[in-house]
Design a protein around this motif. Structure first.
Motif, PDB file in Angstrom:
ATOM      1  N   ARG B   2      -2.784  14.339 -21.184  1.00 49.43           N
ATOM      2  CA  ARG B   2      -1.493  14.179 -20.929  1.00 49.43           C
ATOM      3  C   ARG B   2      -0.955  12.744 -20.960  1.00 49.43           C
ATOM      4  O   ARG B   2      -0.059  12.320 -21.460  1.00 49.43           O
ATOM      5  CB  ARG B   2      -1.594  14.659 -19.748  1.00 49.43           C
ATOM      6  CG  ARG B   2      -0.088  14.227 -18.704  1.00 49.43           C
ATOM      7  CD  ARG B   2       0.173  14.735 -17.329  1.00 49.43           C
ATOM      8  NE  ARG B   2       1.392  14.406 -16.758  1.00 49.43           N
ATOM      9  CZ  ARG B   2       1.339  13.207 -15.850  1.00 49.43           C
ATOM     10  NH1 ARG B   2       0.276  12.701 -15.562  1.00 49.43           N
ATOM     11  NH2 ARG B   2       2.690  13.192 -15.541  1.00 49.43           N
ATOM     12  N   ILE B   6       1.987  10.555 -22.806  1.00 54.36           N
ATOM     13  CA  ILE B   6       2.827   9.591 -22.296  1.00 54.36           C
ATOM     14  C   ILE B   6       3.116   8.553 -23.249  1.00 54.36           C
ATOM     15  O   ILE B   6       4.266   8.020 -23.506  1.00 54.36           O
ATOM     16  CB  ILE B   6       2.534   9.414 -20.812  1.00 54.36           C
ATOM     17  CG1 ILE B   6       2.477  10.655 -20.214  1.00 54.36           C
ATOM     18  CG2 ILE B   6       3.233   8.270 -20.337  1.00 54.36           C
ATOM     19  CD1 ILE B   6       1.791  10.501 -18.485  1.00 54.36           C
ATOM     20  N   ILE B   7       1.903   8.083 -23.408  1.00 58.53           N
ATOM     21  CA  ILE B   7       1.897   6.676 -24.380  1.00 58.53           C
ATOM     22  C   ILE B   7       2.567   7.011 -25.621  1.00 58.53           C
ATOM     23  O   ILE B   7       3.460   6.244 -26.009  1.00 58.53           O
ATOM     24  CB  ILE B   7       0.334   6.210 -24.549  1.00 58.53           C
ATOM     25  CG1 ILE B   7      -0.161   5.874 -23.271  1.00 58.53           C
ATOM     26  CG2 ILE B   7       0.582   5.037 -25.623  1.00 58.53           C
ATOM     27  CD1 ILE B   7       0.282   4.781 -22.683  1.00 58.53           C
ATOM     28  N   ILE B  98       1.109  -5.313 -21.937  1.00 62.69           N
ATOM     29  CA  ILE B  98      -0.499  -4.802 -21.722  1.00 62.69           C
ATOM     30  C   ILE B  98      -1.109  -4.799 -20.109  1.00 62.69           C
ATOM     31  O   ILE B  98      -1.898  -4.038 -19.920  1.00 62.69           O
ATOM     32  CB  ILE B  98      -1.138  -5.848 -22.688  1.00 62.69           C
ATOM     33  CG1 ILE B  98      -2.456  -5.031 -23.002  1.00 62.69           C
ATOM     34  CG2 ILE B  98      -1.483  -7.186 -22.108  1.00 62.69           C
ATOM     35  CD1 ILE B  98      -2.338  -4.175 -24.167  1.00 62.69           C
ATOM     36  N   LEU B 100       0.455  -3.992 -17.639  1.00 56.99           N
ATOM     37  CA  LEU B 100       0.648  -2.781 -16.890  1.00 56.99           C
ATOM     38  C   LEU B 100      -0.220  -1.682 -17.333  1.00 56.99           C
ATOM     39  O   LEU B 100      -0.656  -1.073 -16.613  1.00 56.99           O
ATOM     40  CB  LEU B 100       2.076  -2.366 -17.278  1.00 56.99           C
ATOM     41  CG  LEU B 100       2.735  -0.857 -16.735  1.00 56.99           C
ATOM     42  CD1 LEU B 100       2.646  -1.056 -15.252  1.00 56.99           C
ATOM     43  CD2 LEU B 100       4.078  -0.709 -17.259  1.00 56.99           C
ATOM     44  N   LEU B 101      -0.312  -1.424 -18.566  1.00 57.32           N
ATOM     45  CA  LEU B 101      -1.232  -0.217 -19.301  1.00 57.32           C
ATOM     46  C   LEU B 101      -2.404  -0.424 -18.986  1.00 57.32           C
ATOM     47  O   LEU B 101      -3.084   0.401 -18.449  1.00 57.32           O
ATOM     48  CB  LEU B 101      -1.144  -0.415 -20.936  1.00 57.32           C
ATOM     49  CG  LEU B 101       0.357  -0.225 -21.494  1.00 57.32           C
ATOM     50  CD1 LEU B 101       0.435  -0.155 -22.918  1.00 57.32           C
ATOM     51  CD2 LEU B 101       1.014   1.108 -20.968  1.00 57.32           C
ATOM     52  N   ALA B 102      -3.012  -1.715 -18.924  1.00 55.96           N
ATOM     53  CA  ALA B 102      -4.435  -2.010 -18.579  1.00 55.96           C
ATOM     54  C   ALA B 102      -4.880  -1.865 -16.938  1.00 55.96           C
ATOM     55  O   ALA B 102      -6.047  -1.815 -16.831  1.00 55.96           O
ATOM     56  CB  ALA B 102      -4.889  -3.377 -19.243  1.00 55.96           C
ATOM     57  N   THR B 103      -3.701  -1.850 -16.175  1.00 58.74           N
ATOM     58  CA  THR B 103      -4.045  -1.749 -14.904  1.00 58.74           C
ATOM     59  C   THR B 103      -3.606  -0.437 -14.361  1.00 58.74           C
ATOM     60  O   THR B 103      -3.487  -0.203 -13.116  1.00 58.74           O
ATOM     61  CB  THR B 103      -3.381  -2.866 -13.883  1.00 58.74           C
ATOM     62  OG1 THR B 103      -1.931  -2.887 -14.318  1.00 58.74           O
ATOM     63  CG2 THR B 103      -4.265  -4.221 -14.282  1.00 58.74           C
ATOM     64  N   SER B 104      -3.106   0.452 -15.205  1.00 58.76           N
ATOM     65  CA  SER B 104      -2.836   1.752 -14.755  1.00 58.76           C
ATOM     66  C   SER B 104      -4.050   2.854 -14.988  1.00 58.76           C
ATOM     67  O   SER B 104      -4.896   2.455 -15.716  1.00 58.76           O
ATOM     68  CB  SER B 104      -1.733   2.520 -15.802  1.00 58.76           C
ATOM     69  OG  SER B 104      -0.386   1.550 -15.491  1.00 58.76           O
ATOM     70  N   PRO B 105      -3.968   3.886 -14.196  1.00 56.80           N
ATOM     71  CA  PRO B 105      -4.918   4.849 -14.167  1.00 56.80           C
ATOM     72  C   PRO B 105      -5.277   5.481 -15.525  1.00 56.80           C
ATOM     73  O   PRO B 105      -5.087   6.731 -15.472  1.00 56.80           O
ATOM     74  CB  PRO B 105      -4.921   5.534 -13.068  1.00 56.80           C
ATOM     75  CG  PRO B 105      -3.576   5.459 -12.666  1.00 56.80           C
ATOM     76  CD  PRO B 105      -3.305   4.177 -13.236  1.00 56.80           C
ATOM     77  N   ILE B 106      -5.479   4.952 -16.496  1.00 61.38           N
ATOM     78  CA  ILE B 106      -5.586   5.413 -18.001  1.00 61.38           C
ATOM     79  C   ILE B 106      -6.588   4.818 -18.600  1.00 61.38           C
ATOM     80  O   ILE B 106      -6.614   3.643 -18.476  1.00 61.38           O
ATOM     81  CB  ILE B 106      -4.184   5.415 -18.564  1.00 61.38           C
ATOM     82  CG1 ILE B 106      -4.187   5.766 -20.182  1.00 61.38           C
ATOM     83  CG2 ILE B 106      -3.443   4.145 -18.183  1.00 61.38           C
ATOM     84  CD1 ILE B 106      -2.495   5.986 -20.433  1.00 61.38           C
ATOM     85  N   ARG B 107      -7.414   5.619 -19.656  1.00 65.51           N
ATOM     86  CA  ARG B 107      -8.315   5.043 -20.134  1.00 65.51           C
ATOM     87  C   ARG B 107      -7.873   4.413 -21.595  1.00 65.51           C
ATOM     88  O   ARG B 107      -6.835   4.658 -22.161  1.00 65.51           O
ATOM     89  CB  ARG B 107      -9.190   6.173 -20.993  1.00 65.51           C
ATOM     90  CG  ARG B 107     -10.385   6.676 -19.751  1.00 65.51           C
ATOM     91  CD  ARG B 107     -11.059   7.709 -20.353  1.00 65.51           C
ATOM     92  NE  ARG B 107     -10.800   8.841 -19.545  1.00 65.51           N
ATOM     93  CZ  ARG B 107     -11.688   9.136 -18.514  1.00 65.51           C
ATOM     94  NH1 ARG B 107     -12.306   8.202 -18.011  1.00 65.51           N
ATOM     95  NH2 ARG B 107     -11.300  10.185 -17.541  1.00 65.51           N
TER      96      ARG B 107
END
Ligand SMILES: Nc1ncnc2c1ncn2[C@@H]1O[C@H](COP(=O)(O)OP(=O)(O)OP(=O)(O)O)[C@@H](O)[C@H]1O
Ligand SMILES: [Mg+2]
Lengths: 340, 255
Positions: B2, B6-7, B98, B100-107
């Motif tokens: 998912r 989203i990305i 970056i 935001l992306l790197a601190t979101s729960p996503i690998r």
């Protein structure tokens, strides 16, 4: 909620954060205070798993930032120094994207988007392109994305930078109202902000911890002797400042009375008392008994600004002299045990 | 999965809301259109000449038009791929998103695959433009459709490999132009490596020629799915994405 132990971050040339330890209890608002380049942003980046620490550990909401970053990331909302917005997106578009990243979906997502738009006062720019928003509005959108998933821990890097005074107040109120359910760390170099919003302060300078304490304790600690501002007026028009000064200095516990100003028959004094003596009552009685009017009597609390300068400067001067005797500074970093 | 989507959606949104996607599509469409009509014109002229000479040499749309055109597309693609990938990470690093992306729960890997997939989808849209031209052939002629489909599969595999390399290069810098230029250089190099095989047969030359992305496309152009070539492209995709992941990781340790 947040436990940091001997956290260190080394860059190629500098040590940005040097063995910082502190704890934040659940539901508290903590102000992270320090001059430019102190290492505030770096510390926050380590807490949010953006940067790995060089040494030491950080534990957020029960999870280690190095070992279980995903679990940590689920529980934090982070507003970086520059709001992380995509200029080509519309406000709601963007908030929905962030919400989805944080695992929201469907009706829940829509509800949260509407909610944060209301809370952060961005409802009127819902369909505008983010790239065309003013700095203050971008900041608000940044704040909105930080709280969209209702995180346990909020980490805000200079949340009020670039906002207008009205919005600063509203943001502070918003932050205060979020405390309780949320644990909040906010960095700033605006001192009144800390006095107004935070319960606890962490002061760092050049990467080192200078003090962690509650705002009130810190004021008390730095104040030492209490000083009182007194305004005295003569009843029949003439009043000799030296006479008043003499009278005030006779009050037991007073170490010094300094005449600050004289306007017609009104004189203003700053009265310093000896440490640990409460002299306000005696001062008032002395003035009234001498037949003068007491117009004003208030404790002159040392502002956080002065404390801050005092703490960061004593650190600097201690460093400059570098004598071994000064290893134990008067403002020893004191670890505060988490309450309850 | 998912999160990848989203990305990917967000990247596609960014491509299509800005002029980038339309510019690339238009340019690609124009250039390919030119190639296409040239090829047709030559084909028609040749055909008429043959008729006048009374020969009845069998004219073959697949061999004489589709195959060379697919070869052309695989080369034209080299010039467009840097423009697709250059912004993927460089832009996020420059604007700070970056964080935001790197601190979101996503690998990290989900971010990387999402972005790569979006780039591949944009490239597919460009290929779709070329397909419109080929549709014309089907209306007035009777070419075999299987080699065409296999050719497109080859193009996608080749683009996937180059896009993965471009994605990797984009993580190395904050500057889109640098990322684009470097990717362009690498793409070009991977094309011309093939020439080494023309004058040298030593082992090193064969290795270099083997690395050329264009030579591996030839089999697809002929309408043959070659196992070795497919493996080559898929390996390149994995390597590219793997290095992107390593780069993102070391980015954190270094910065
Ligand atoms: N990527 C980096 N590479 C090298 N040094 C860095 C890097 N980022 C920060 N620093 C250094 O680390 C130190 C702390 O920086 P940091 O950004 O944490 O300060 P700050 O407290 O947030 O300051 P400000 O109030 O200006 O935001 C500074 O001396 C800075 O030069
Ligand atoms: Mg900072």
């Amino acid at each position: 909620m947040i436990k940091v132990k001997e956290l260190t971050k080394r860059y190629a040339r500098t040590v940005a954060v040097d063995q910082i330890s502190f704890e934040v209890a659940k539901g508290q608002i903590v102000g992270f205070l320090g001059p430019n380049g102190a290492g505030k942003t770096t510390t926050m980046r380590m807490l949010t798993c953006f940067l790995p620490p060089s040494a030491g550990t950080a534990n957020v909401a029960g999870f280690d930032v190095l070992e279980q970053p995903l679990e940590v990331k689920k529980r934090i909302g982070y507003l970086p120094e520059t709001p992380p917005i995509y200029p080509e997106m519309e406000t709601t578009e963007y908030l929905k994207f962030v919400g989805k990243l944080k695992d929201l979906s469907g009706a829940d997502l829509q509800k949260r988007v509407d909610y944060v738009c209301g809370r952060c006062a961005i409802a009127d720019v819902k369909t505008r392109l983010l790239g065309k928003l003013s700095k203050g509005y971008r900041q608000r959108v940044g704040l909105a994305q930080a709280i969209i998933h209702n995180p346990d821990v909020l980490i805000l890097d200079e949340p009020t930078a670039g906002l207008d005074p009205k919005q600063i107040n509203e943001t502070r109120d918003l932050i205060k109202s979020l405390a309780g359910d949320h644990t909040i760390i906010l960095s700033t170099h605006i001192l009144p902000e800390v006095e107004q919003t935070c319960e606890q302060v962490i002061i760092i300078n050049k990467g080192k911890l200078v003090a962690t304490d509650s705002v009130r304790n810190l004021q008390a600690r730095a104040r030492g002797a209490e000083s009182v501002m007194v305004e005295v007026a003569g009843r029949n028009g003439n009043l000799e400042a030296p006479i008043v000064q003499h009278r005030l200095e006779q009050v037991s516990g007073v170490s010094r009375a300094v005449c600050k100003q004289q306007v017609d028959s009104r004189v203003f004094f700053e009265v310093e008392s000896q440490k640990g003596r409460l002299v306000r009552g005696d001062l008032a009685r002395a003035v009234v008994e001498a037949g003068w009017d007491l117009n004003e009597l208030r404790p002159a609390a040392m502002s956080l600004e002065e404390i801050f300068l005092q703490l960061t400067q004593s650190e600097a001067s201690a460093e400059a002299e570098k004598t071994p005797a000064q290893e134990s500074k008067p403002e020893q970093p004191k670890l505060q045990e988490s309450k309850s | 999965m998912r999160n990848v989507w989203i990305i990917c959606r967000k990247e596609l949104y960014s491509y299509f809301v800005s002029p980038v996607a339309y510019l690339l599509l238009t340019m690609f469409g124009l250039i390919f259109g030119f190639f296409f009509w040239n090829a047709i014109a030559v084909f028609v002229v040749e055909g008429m000449e043959m008729q006048m000479r009374g020969q009845s040499f069998p004219m073959n749309l697949n061999e004489q038009i589709i195959r060379p055109l697919l070869q052309n597309v695989s080369v034209i693609g080299l010039f467009f791929i840097p423009m697709i990938t250059m912004r993927l990470f460089a832009e996020e690093k420059r604007t700070g998103t970056i964080e935001l992306l790197a601190t979101s729960p996503i690998r990290d890997l989900e971010i990387i695959v999402g972005k790569w997939l979006a780039a591949l989808i944009l490239y597919s849209c460009m290929l779709l433009f070329t397909a419109l031209n080929f549709a014309f052939l089907f209306k007035y002629g009777n070419p075999d459709w299987k080699p065409l489909v296999i050719g497109y599969l080859g193009l996608l595999l080749q683009a996937g490999a180059l896009l993965a390399i471009g994605t990797f290069i984009s993580t190395l810098t904050k500057n889109q132009i640098i990322a684009g230029a470097a990717t362009f250089g690498v793409c070009l190099l991977l094309w011309v490596l093939e020439w080494v095989g023309g004058y040298e047969t030593a082992a090193w030359a064969r290795v270099l020629a083997y690395l050329s992305v264009i030579t591996h496309f030839e089999s697809f152009g002929r309408g043959v799915i070659d196992f070795k070539d497919t493996v080559f492209y898929i390996t390149l995709i994995f390597l590219g994405l793997f290095f992107t992941a390593r780069s993102m990781e070391s980015l954190r340790w270094r910065s």
